[in-house]
Design an enzyme around this catalytic site. Sequence first.
Site, short mmCIF file in Angstrom:
data_model
loop_
_atom_site.label_atom_id
_atom_site.label_comp_id
_atom_site.label_asym_id
_atom_site.label_seq_id
_atom_site.Cartn_x
_atom_site.Cartn_y
_atom_site.Cartn_z
N HIS A 72 0.84 -1.20 0.00
CA HIS A 72 0.00 0.00 0.00
C HIS A 72 0.87 1.25 0.00
CE1 HIS A 72 -4.17 -1.59 1.42
NE2 HIS A 72 -3.63 -2.36 0.48
N TYR A 200 -9.14 5.44 7.87
CA TYR A 200 -9.29 5.75 9.30
C TYR A 200 -10.29 6.89 9.39
CZ TYR A 200 -4.91 3.19 10.27
OH TYR A 200 -3.93 2.22 10.40
N PRO A 292 -3.99 0.06 18.72
CA PRO A 292 -3.71 -0.36 17.34
C PRO A 292 -3.93 0.74 16.29
CG PRO A 292 -5.69 -1.41 18.20
CD PRO A 292 -5.08 -0.69 19.32
N LYS A 296 1.16 -0.28 15.08
CA LYS A 296 2.54 -0.40 15.53
C LYS A 296 2.85 -1.65 16.35
CE LYS A 296 3.82 3.02 13.44
NZ LYS A 296 4.19 2.44 12.17
N TYR A 384 3.98 6.32 10.16
CA TYR A 384 3.10 5.19 9.81
C TYR A 384 3.89 4.10 9.07
CZ TYR A 384 -1.19 2.72 8.62
OH TYR A 384 -2.18 1.77 8.52
P1 FAS Z 1 1.57 -12.05 21.48
O1 FAS Z 1 0.62 -11.70 22.58
O2 FAS Z 1 1.11 -12.08 20.08
O3 FAS Z 1 2.20 -13.51 21.75
C1 FAS Z 1 2.54 -13.92 23.06
C2 FAS Z 1 2.45 -15.43 23.11
O4 FAS Z 1 2.88 -15.87 24.40
C3 FAS Z 1 1.03 -15.93 22.91
O5 FAS Z 1 0.99 -16.94 21.93
C4 FAS Z 1 0.65 -16.46 24.29
O6 FAS Z 1 -0.22 -17.58 24.22
C5 FAS Z 1 2.00 -16.85 24.86
N1 FAS Z 1 2.02 -16.87 26.33
C6 FAS Z 1 1.42 -16.01 27.16
N2 FAS Z 1 1.67 -16.35 28.44
C7 FAS Z 1 2.46 -17.47 28.40
C8 FAS Z 1 3.05 -18.29 29.39
N3 FAS Z 1 2.88 -18.05 30.69
N4 FAS Z 1 3.80 -19.36 28.97
C9 FAS Z 1 3.99 -19.59 27.65
N5 FAS Z 1 3.45 -18.84 26.66
C10 FAS Z 1 2.69 -17.79 27.04
N6 FAS Z 1 -1.42 -4.73 16.59
C11 FAS Z 1 -1.56 -4.08 15.42
O7 FAS Z 1 -0.56 -3.57 14.89
N7 FAS Z 1 -2.80 -3.97 14.82
C12 FAS Z 1 -3.92 -4.53 15.39
O8 FAS Z 1 -5.02 -4.44 14.84
C13 FAS Z 1 -3.82 -5.24 16.60
N8 FAS Z 1 -4.92 -5.84 17.17
C14 FAS Z 1 -4.77 -6.50 18.37
C15 FAS Z 1 -5.87 -7.14 19.01
C16 FAS Z 1 -5.71 -7.78 20.24
C17 FAS Z 1 -6.90 -8.46 20.92
C18 FAS Z 1 -4.45 -7.81 20.86
C19 FAS Z 1 -4.27 -8.49 22.22
C20 FAS Z 1 -3.35 -7.21 20.23
C21 FAS Z 1 -3.51 -6.56 18.99
N9 FAS Z 1 -2.43 -5.96 18.33
C22 FAS Z 1 -2.54 -5.31 17.16
C23 FAS Z 1 -1.13 -6.05 18.87
C24 FAS Z 1 -0.60 -7.39 18.49
O9 FAS Z 1 -0.55 -7.54 17.10
C25 FAS Z 1 0.72 -7.51 19.18
O10 FAS Z 1 1.51 -6.34 19.01
C26 FAS Z 1 1.49 -8.72 18.72
O11 FAS Z 1 0.69 -9.84 18.89
C27 FAS Z 1 2.76 -8.77 19.56
O12 FAS Z 1 3.32 -10.00 19.39
P2 FAS Z 1 4.01 -10.74 20.63
O13 FAS Z 1 4.86 -9.79 21.37
O14 FAS Z 1 4.58 -11.98 20.07
O15 FAS Z 1 2.82 -11.08 21.66
C1 PHB Z 2 -5.98 -4.47 10.77
O1 PHB Z 2 -6.08 -4.67 9.56
O2 PHB Z 2 -6.28 -5.32 11.63
C2 PHB Z 2 -5.46 -3.13 11.23
C3 PHB Z 2 -4.90 -2.27 10.31
C4 PHB Z 2 -4.42 -1.03 10.76
C5 PHB Z 2 -4.52 -0.69 12.10
C6 PHB Z 2 -5.08 -1.59 13.02
C7 PHB Z 2 -5.55 -2.82 12.58
O3 PHB Z 2 -4.06 0.52 12.53
#
Ligand code: FAS
Ligand code: PHB
Length: 389
Positions: A72, A200, A292, A296, A384
């Site tokens: 994009h 957005y 989000p 980032k 961004y």
């Molecule tokens: P993660 O949370 O992805 O991974 C951590 C892992 O550790 C998980 O698999 C978990 O099961 C495991 N774990 C936890 N406790 C443990 C334990 N005690 N023992 C062993 N394993 C354990 N970011 C965006 O940029 N855009 C978005 O739209 C967006 N939406 C999101 C929606 C939600 C609901 C959440 C929670 C986050 C969102 N994020 C978004 C942020 C997300 O993408 C995170 O930045 C990304 O998953 C970070 O990756 P990790 O640091 O690997 O953490």
């Molecule tokens: C998504 O596609 O899930 C998404 C994209 C941009 C954002 C947040 C979420 O800033």
Amino acid sequence: MRTKVVIIGAGPAGLLLGRLLENQGIETVILERRSRDYVLGRIRAGVLEQGTVELLEQAGVSGRMQAEGLIHDGVELSFDGDAHRFDFRELVGRTVMVYGQTEVTRDLMLARDASGATTIYEAENVALHAFDGDKPRVTYLKDGTEHEISCDFIAGCDGYHGVSRASVPENALRTFERVYPFGWLGILVDRPPVADELIYAHHSRGFALCSMRSPTRSRYYVQVSTDEKVEDWSDDRFWDELRRRLNDETAGRLLTGPSIEKSIAPLRSFVAEPLRFGRLFLAGDAAHIVPPTGAKGLNLAASDVRYLAEALIEYYEERSSAGIDAYSARALTRVWKAERFSWWMTSILHTFPDTDAFGRRMQRTEFDYLVSSEAASRSLAENYTGLPF
Ligand code: FAS
Ligand code: PHB
């Protein structure tokens, strides 16, 4: 069992760190609390910064992303129906890649399987020991049997609710937090996206985001209050609310259909400092959370992991501790800049219950300044698409 680095968590941070270290012959074991399918079932991020794309290429896991990802050149911001496109390529000569976090995680899992590196899924009661000395250990329960792994280092990549940060003595941590008075209700639908790029949208009823996963699969979000329950939101109610927050032309193009996933995510800004405690390092959501709005979260996990991998590789290859000693300060410098951008994007695009008329005028003026100033537009574009690593 003994290994060089035990990684807690098989999300993108843990899997990418494992990949970067294994590529340099540094043995790792990943312990993941959930099943592989559960991890893949979580629908999260959708936008990769150019630096993250390049890191995945360097890690040798970018084949499917290059084939299926969508490059994009810009995004649209709309404010009460007034829309403006920010052209990243024109403003800063960079782009972003739309490729779901689920797919990044799947690519990393498959690469790890092929490498033969050890990943223990459904590891229960993971506990970290003696990381303040030079002989750290990790214990866990698997199928009712207690196991112990001795190692040189532990990487806490286990997200916001993980055990790693919780294992650090409270007086050794400084935390900074802002909890927002709203969340994001997200829906995944197998319908073509409403537009070629992300939209957005600020609206008096609340923020909305139009995103996608592919030319046939879309991802939409609407801001909801923190007391909302996903079961109170039928698909029809979601589509009606989304339409009301988009300008008429966009709303008229919206293709709706049955949701294949629907969930509410809370929004917070959070940073824990420092990111190192003896032989334990924190990376990704275990160390920080961003709303989000700035896309980032996943990208910050990637930059933490890049710094940490470089530091650990330097330790093993050059027997130098310079990198691991500098990791926390180096990672936090980039973390705080992403925290700022995510907080700023959230502040201008969402409706806040306690914002007065002056505050609402300031939000509109931020948008008007962005649209009218090339310098302001360039600032949005450089943040961004990702500040330099
Ligand atoms: P993660 O949370 O992805 O991974 C951590 C892992 O550790 C998980 O698999 C978990 O099961 C495991 N774990 C936890 N406790 C443990 C334990 N005690 N023992 C062993 N394993 C354990 N970011 C965006 O940029 N855009 C978005 O739209 C967006 N939406 C999101 C929606 C939600 C609901 C959440 C929670 C986050 C969102 N994020 C978004 C942020 C997300 O993408 C995170 O930045 C990304 O998953 C970070 O990756 P990790 O640091 O690997 O953490
Ligand atoms: C998504 O596609 O899930 C998404 C994209 C941009 C954002 C947040 C979420 O800033």
